[in-house]
Design a protein around this motif. Structure first.
Motif, PDB file in Angstrom:
ATOM      1  N   ARG A  20      -8.170   3.693   7.355  1.00 16.73           N
ATOM      2  CA  ARG A  20      -9.074   4.513   6.425  1.00 16.73           C
ATOM      3  C   ARG A  20     -10.364   5.264   6.914  1.00 16.73           C
ATOM      4  O   ARG A  20     -10.808   6.328   6.306  1.00 16.73           O
ATOM      5  CB  ARG A  20      -9.479   3.900   5.089  1.00 16.73           C
ATOM      6  CG  ARG A  20      -8.071   3.232   4.432  1.00 16.73           C
ATOM      7  CD  ARG A  20      -8.619   2.434   2.908  1.00 16.73           C
ATOM      8  NE  ARG A  20      -7.730   1.314   2.739  1.00 16.73           N
ATOM      9  CZ  ARG A  20      -6.888   1.801   1.729  1.00 16.73           C
ATOM     10  NH1 ARG A  20      -6.462   3.245   1.400  1.00 16.73           N
ATOM     11  NH2 ARG A  20      -5.932   1.158   1.303  1.00 16.73           N
ATOM     12  N   ASP A  80      -0.843   4.819  -0.740  1.00 13.33           N
ATOM     13  CA  ASP A  80      -1.816   4.626   0.218  1.00 13.33           C
ATOM     14  C   ASP A  80      -1.485   5.477   1.460  1.00 13.33           C
ATOM     15  O   ASP A  80      -1.934   6.556   1.989  1.00 13.33           O
ATOM     16  CB  ASP A  80      -2.725   3.431   0.606  1.00 13.33           C
ATOM     17  CG  ASP A  80      -3.313   2.775  -0.727  1.00 13.33           C
ATOM     18  OD1 ASP A  80      -2.396   2.583  -1.602  1.00 13.33           O
ATOM     19  OD2 ASP A  80      -4.224   2.340  -0.644  1.00 13.33           O
ATOM     20  N   TRP A  81      -0.299   4.874   1.954  1.00 12.18           N
ATOM     21  CA  TRP A  81       0.432   5.235   3.318  1.00 12.18           C
ATOM     22  C   TRP A  81       0.983   6.786   2.886  1.00 12.18           C
ATOM     23  O   TRP A  81       0.923   7.573   3.731  1.00 12.18           O
ATOM     24  CB  TRP A  81       1.635   4.332   3.744  1.00 12.18           C
ATOM     25  CG  TRP A  81       0.948   2.907   4.361  1.00 12.18           C
ATOM     26  CD1 TRP A  81       1.017   1.826   3.903  1.00 12.18           C
ATOM     27  CD2 TRP A  81       0.048   2.895   5.285  1.00 12.18           C
ATOM     28  NE1 TRP A  81       0.396   0.706   4.800  1.00 12.18           N
ATOM     29  CE2 TRP A  81      -0.253   1.538   5.657  1.00 12.18           C
ATOM     30  CE3 TRP A  81      -0.542   4.025   6.395  1.00 12.18           C
ATOM     31  CZ2 TRP A  81      -0.981   1.183   6.777  1.00 12.18           C
ATOM     32  CZ3 TRP A  81      -1.289   3.474   7.432  1.00 12.18           C
ATOM     33  CH2 TRP A  81      -1.557   1.960   7.657  1.00 12.18           C
ATOM     34  N   MET A 109      -2.852  -1.557   4.040  1.00  9.67           N
ATOM     35  CA  MET A 109      -3.633  -0.658   4.552  1.00  9.67           C
ATOM     36  C   MET A 109      -5.249  -1.155   5.033  1.00  9.67           C
ATOM     37  O   MET A 109      -5.715  -1.757   3.913  1.00  9.67           O
ATOM     38  CB  MET A 109      -3.792   0.685   4.219  1.00  9.67           C
ATOM     39  CG  MET A 109      -4.338   1.927   4.992  1.00  9.67           C
ATOM     40  SD  MET A 109      -4.578   3.166   4.066  1.00  9.67           S
ATOM     41  CE  MET A 109      -3.006   4.077   4.245  1.00  9.67           C
ATOM     42  N   ALA A 141      -6.810   8.416  -1.043  1.00 11.59           N
ATOM     43  CA  ALA A 141      -5.854   7.619  -0.610  1.00 11.59           C
ATOM     44  C   ALA A 141      -6.210   6.115  -1.144  1.00 11.59           C
ATOM     45  O   ALA A 141      -5.588   5.086  -1.078  1.00 11.59           O
ATOM     46  CB  ALA A 141      -5.276   7.551   0.615  1.00 11.59           C
ATOM     47  N   ALA A 142      -7.676   5.955  -1.222  1.00  9.85           N
ATOM     48  CA  ALA A 142      -8.224   4.684  -1.406  1.00  9.85           C
ATOM     49  C   ALA A 142      -8.731   4.494  -2.641  1.00  9.85           C
ATOM     50  O   ALA A 142      -9.499   3.568  -3.106  1.00  9.85           O
ATOM     51  CB  ALA A 142      -9.391   4.588  -0.444  1.00  9.85           C
ATOM     52  N   ASP A 143      -8.643   5.680  -3.603  1.00 14.48           N
ATOM     53  CA  ASP A 143      -9.027   5.677  -4.918  1.00 14.48           C
ATOM     54  C   ASP A 143      -8.742   4.534  -6.037  1.00 14.48           C
ATOM     55  O   ASP A 143      -7.608   4.072  -5.744  1.00 14.48           O
ATOM     56  CB  ASP A 143      -8.702   7.054  -5.710  1.00 14.48           C
ATOM     57  CG  ASP A 143      -9.407   7.169  -6.918  1.00 14.48           C
ATOM     58  OD1 ASP A 143     -10.444   7.385  -6.939  1.00 14.48           O
ATOM     59  OD2 ASP A 143      -8.822   7.223  -8.230  1.00 14.48           O
ATOM     60  N   THR A 145      -5.672  12.192  -6.491  1.00 19.84           N
ATOM     61  CA  THR A 145      -6.172  10.881  -6.143  1.00 19.84           C
ATOM     62  C   THR A 145      -5.055  10.220  -6.353  1.00 19.84           C
ATOM     63  O   THR A 145      -4.158  10.124  -7.060  1.00 19.84           O
ATOM     64  CB  THR A 145      -7.381  10.453  -6.781  1.00 19.84           C
ATOM     65  OG1 THR A 145      -6.946  10.432  -7.953  1.00 19.84           O
ATOM     66  CG2 THR A 145      -8.704  11.349  -6.584  1.00 19.84           C
ATOM     67  N   LYS A 146      -5.195   9.057  -5.402  1.00 20.31           N
ATOM     68  CA  LYS A 146      -4.062   7.903  -5.728  1.00 20.31           C
ATOM     69  C   LYS A 146      -3.721   7.410  -7.108  1.00 20.31           C
ATOM     70  O   LYS A 146      -2.674   7.428  -7.786  1.00 20.31           O
ATOM     71  CB  LYS A 146      -4.195   6.653  -4.727  1.00 20.31           C
ATOM     72  CG  LYS A 146      -3.357   5.514  -5.052  1.00 20.31           C
ATOM     73  CD  LYS A 146      -3.535   4.308  -3.897  1.00 20.31           C
ATOM     74  CE  LYS A 146      -4.931   3.747  -4.140  1.00 20.31           C
ATOM     75  NZ  LYS A 146      -5.093   2.600  -3.435  1.00 20.31           N
ATOM     76  N   SER A 201       0.810  -1.186  -0.196  1.00 15.96           N
ATOM     77  CA  SER A 201       0.013  -0.005   0.053  1.00 15.96           C
ATOM     78  C   SER A 201       0.953   1.362  -0.127  1.00 15.96           C
ATOM     79  O   SER A 201       0.677   2.264   0.719  1.00 15.96           O
ATOM     80  CB  SER A 201      -0.735  -0.061   1.178  1.00 15.96           C
ATOM     81  OG  SER A 201      -1.711  -1.098   1.180  1.00 15.96           O
ATOM     82  N   LYS A 216      -8.401  10.938   2.875  1.00 16.64           N
ATOM     83  CA  LYS A 216      -8.814   9.459   2.911  1.00 16.64           C
ATOM     84  C   LYS A 216      -9.310   8.797   1.626  1.00 16.64           C
ATOM     85  O   LYS A 216      -8.983   7.629   1.579  1.00 16.64           O
ATOM     86  CB  LYS A 216      -9.757   9.516   4.198  1.00 16.64           C
ATOM     87  CG  LYS A 216      -9.106   9.510   5.529  1.00 16.64           C
ATOM     88  CD  LYS A 216      -9.999   9.351   6.572  1.00 16.64           C
ATOM     89  CE  LYS A 216      -9.062   9.420   7.979  1.00 16.64           C
ATOM     90  NZ  LYS A 216     -10.120   9.283   9.211  1.00 16.64           N
TER      91      LYS A 216
END
Ligand code: COA
Length: 599
Positions: free
Chosen positions: A183, A87-88, A178, A201-203, A126-127, A84, A198
């Motif tokens: 999240r 994400d982190w 993660m 990071a999860a996109d 976004t991610k 991840s 948040k």
């Protein structure tokens, strides 16, 4: 060099590297990471000098990395390890990050660092967006640096040029996958900034688990509410659902509100056999009944910059030399019937504006990826509807939007590709007079990968007029991605203007302003109109459309279910059982004459 790309899927990063390495004269083949024995077989067949793994979810087998140099692209700085990484990095709010190319060994992300490249993290992105832009660009740099260290016949790299190596002596720090706990949004406490971070990071995957109207679901595609909207709902409570706009619903945070564009219902049965519970769709589609009771806050096309919506129109330059600029930022570049009709209506309104040049800018990450396959899949479950009917409506709406561009003859039209384009999205772009992109753009100008779909969007008119019949047929058959420079070289695109998206936007506008004030503009428009009239006399656009749709009708309603099967696999991300032959060049059947005769 002979380079085998070993990858979980042929995703955008892999496609970019595929184009780049081929452009550099390497022999490149692809094997999807399906099972160790399949990887071993691919290596035995292709005999690569080097295996490059841009996107892997499993370890490379020792039988391969112990004998052949295997380089893994990790979306993290040297020393960062784990699944991840991005994400982190986003949750920690890092300002700088990087991409590392390291050698595969028994442990994940633990081998020698061959090269790495840093990048600045774009605020509020976004991610997925960072992956498609900054990570991909840094990966290109790091991979080229790593390849420069390859020594034929050796497993170890040559000494690094100064400044290209990371800290390879440190084993690095492992960051676990993660969890949803890390999240989770606390709507009473989390500010808009935290909520957006948040969700960003999860996109793409896995989304943030939350609850809307009592239904657990994963949230994607969030945008901040403007100050005007915040003020309108100042008396509401954190966590409250307040309004709707296009695909999105508005939810109150501790200090403001966010628009949530897309959700994936999550009832704990993500592995349901037909996958029906896991489709990601517009929030106002999943919660159509509940959202209908919320006030609709429609936004005009021309408005303040902080007011989010999928479409936006702006104008630049003086009267008589004015440039119109239309953004259509559809999530993932997928265009549902609703979105196509919005674009068509926007184009009809834009026609009434006094501009000399119109820029179709698409979205920042994707120009367009054609009809909305998730939306179409969802129609299967609506009583009285079907995926075939939804496909038919969607392609007709897509054609309506494309037709608006093709028939806009009183000004110059420019498709400016800030992001990648696939299938019908490419041909929407080709409806414009000029099609420009930057170096990082990857195009997939073909439909066949989606179950031999014939395609529409007037491609039988717009592609041959650029490239001729034979080259058009070859392009459609080959089904390979093209980098923007490759697309320019074959005449698919008119120009490749800049190295990245940020510089591209400025250059497009500058060029368009010059075009809008050019002394020969009137003559240019006359020539364009005359050409369109000649083309129409030769064969009306309606005929192209009818012929294409006859073939599409067969794809949607005919005996052969390939398109429906391919779409189902695509939207539910079904794992591949084999690598398509057009990618796995090492699996090409040998011509009969060279096949050894049985003893
Ligand atoms: N409809 C719905 N969703 C789409 C889509 C479409 N036409 N095209 C892409 N997406 C979604 C994917 O499901 C994925 O969703 P995620 O957010 O859950 O990850 C996301 O967009 C990114 O797609 P992905 O395939 O991971 O991106 P990529 O950059 O690696 O590949 C393409 C790009 C264009 C090659 C690939 O997305 C594709 O083949 N799309 C389908 C194109 C098509 O056949 N359109 C219909 C005919 S006109």
């Amino acid at each position: 060099m002979r380079i085998l790309l070993l990858t979980h899927s042929f995703n955008s990063l892999t496609q970019r590297l595929f184009g780049l390495l081929r452009q550099q004269g390497h022999q490149v083949s692809v094997e999807l990471d399906i099972a160790d024995v399949v990887t071993e077989e691919a290596v035995a067949m292709f005999k690569p000098d080097l295996v490059l793994a841009p996107f892997l979810k499993r370890r490379i087998p020792e039988s391969v990395w112990a004998r052949t140099v295997c380089l893994v692209v990790h979306p993290g700085v040297p020393g960062d390890r784990g699944p991840s990484a991005l994400d982190w990095m986003m949750i920690r709010d890092e300002a700088q990050w990087g991409v590392t190319v390291l050698q595969a060994v028994a442990d994940f992300d633990a081998g020698e660092v061959w090269a790495w490249a840093p990048f600045d993290v774009r605020p509020q992105a976004t991610k997925s967006s960072i992956y498609r832009r900054e990570v991909t660009q840094a990966a290109v740099v790091a991979v080229l640096r790593a390849l420069a260290r390859f020594v034929p016949g050796q497993l170890a790299p040559a000494a690094a040029a100064s400044g290209t190596r990371g800290d390879s002596s440190s084993p690095g720090q492992w960051h676990a996958l993660m969890s949803q706990d890390a999240r989770r949004i606390d709507w009473a406490r989390d500010t808009t900034h935290t909520v957006l971070r948040k969700i960003a990071a999860a996109d793409g995957f896995p989304g943030v688990l939350d609850v809307l109207w009592g239904q657990p679901c994963r949230l994607f595609d969030a945008h901040p509410a403007s100050s005007a909207v915040r003020n309108q709902f100042a008396a509401s409570l954190p966590g409250e659902l307040l309004a709707r706009r296009g695909p999105a619903v508005l939810k109150r945070t501790a200090d403001g509100a966010v628009w949530i564009g897309h959700v994936r219902p999550d009832d704990g049965t993500a592995a349901r056999a037909d996958g029906s519970s896991v489709l990601k769709l517009a929030a106002t589609r999943v919660f159509a009944t509940q959202a209908a009771s919320l006030p609709e806050l429609a936004a005009p096309l021309m408005r303040n910059d902080d007011e989010w919506d999928e479409l936006r129109y702006r104008e630049f330059g003086p009267e008589g030399a004015r440039v119109g600029w239309l953004d259509f930022e559809f999530h993932n570049g997928a265009m549902s019937e609703r979105q196509c009709l919005r674009l068509r209506d926007a184009l009809r309104w834009v026609r009434t504006r006094p501009t000399q040049v119109l820029v179709l800018a698409g979205g920042q990450d994707f120009f367009s990826n054609g009809i909305h396959l998730h939306d179409i899949e969802a129609a299967q479950r609506v009583t009285g509807d079907s995926a075939a009917d939804a496909s038919w409506r969607n392609i007709n709406a897509m054609n309506d939007a494309t037709l608006e561009v093709l028939t806009l003859t009183d000004r110059i039209t420019v498709a400016a590709l800030h992001g990648n384009a696939g299938a019908g999205g490419c041909f929407l772009a080709l409806a414009a007079d000029l099609v420009w992109a930057h170096e990082g753009v990857v195009l997939n100008p073909h439909y066949k990968n989606m179950g031999n779909l014939y395609g529409s969007e007037y491609w039988t008119y717009s592609l041959p007029r650029r490239m001729g019949d034979a080259a058009s047929r070859a392009l459609m058959q080959e089904r390979l991605p093209l980098s923007a420079p490759e697309a320019v070289a074959i005449g698919l695109l008119d120009d490749c203007l800049a190295a990245d998206s940020a510089a591209f936007g400025h250059q497009v506008l500058a060029r368009c302003l010059t075009m809008a004030s050019a002394h020969d503009l009137a003559q240019r428009l006359k020539t364009k109109q005359a050409q369109r009239e000649r083309d129409e006399m030769h064969k009306p656009l309606a005929n192209y459309r009818e012929e294409e749709l006859t073939r599409m009708n067969r794809n949607f309603y005919g005996f052969d279910p390939s398109y429906h099967v391919a779409r189902h696999h695509f939207v539910f991300r079904k794992p591949h059982a084999w690598t398509p032959r057009h990618l796995a060049l090492h699996r090409e059947l040998k011509p009969a004459s060279t096949t050894p005769k049985p003893a």
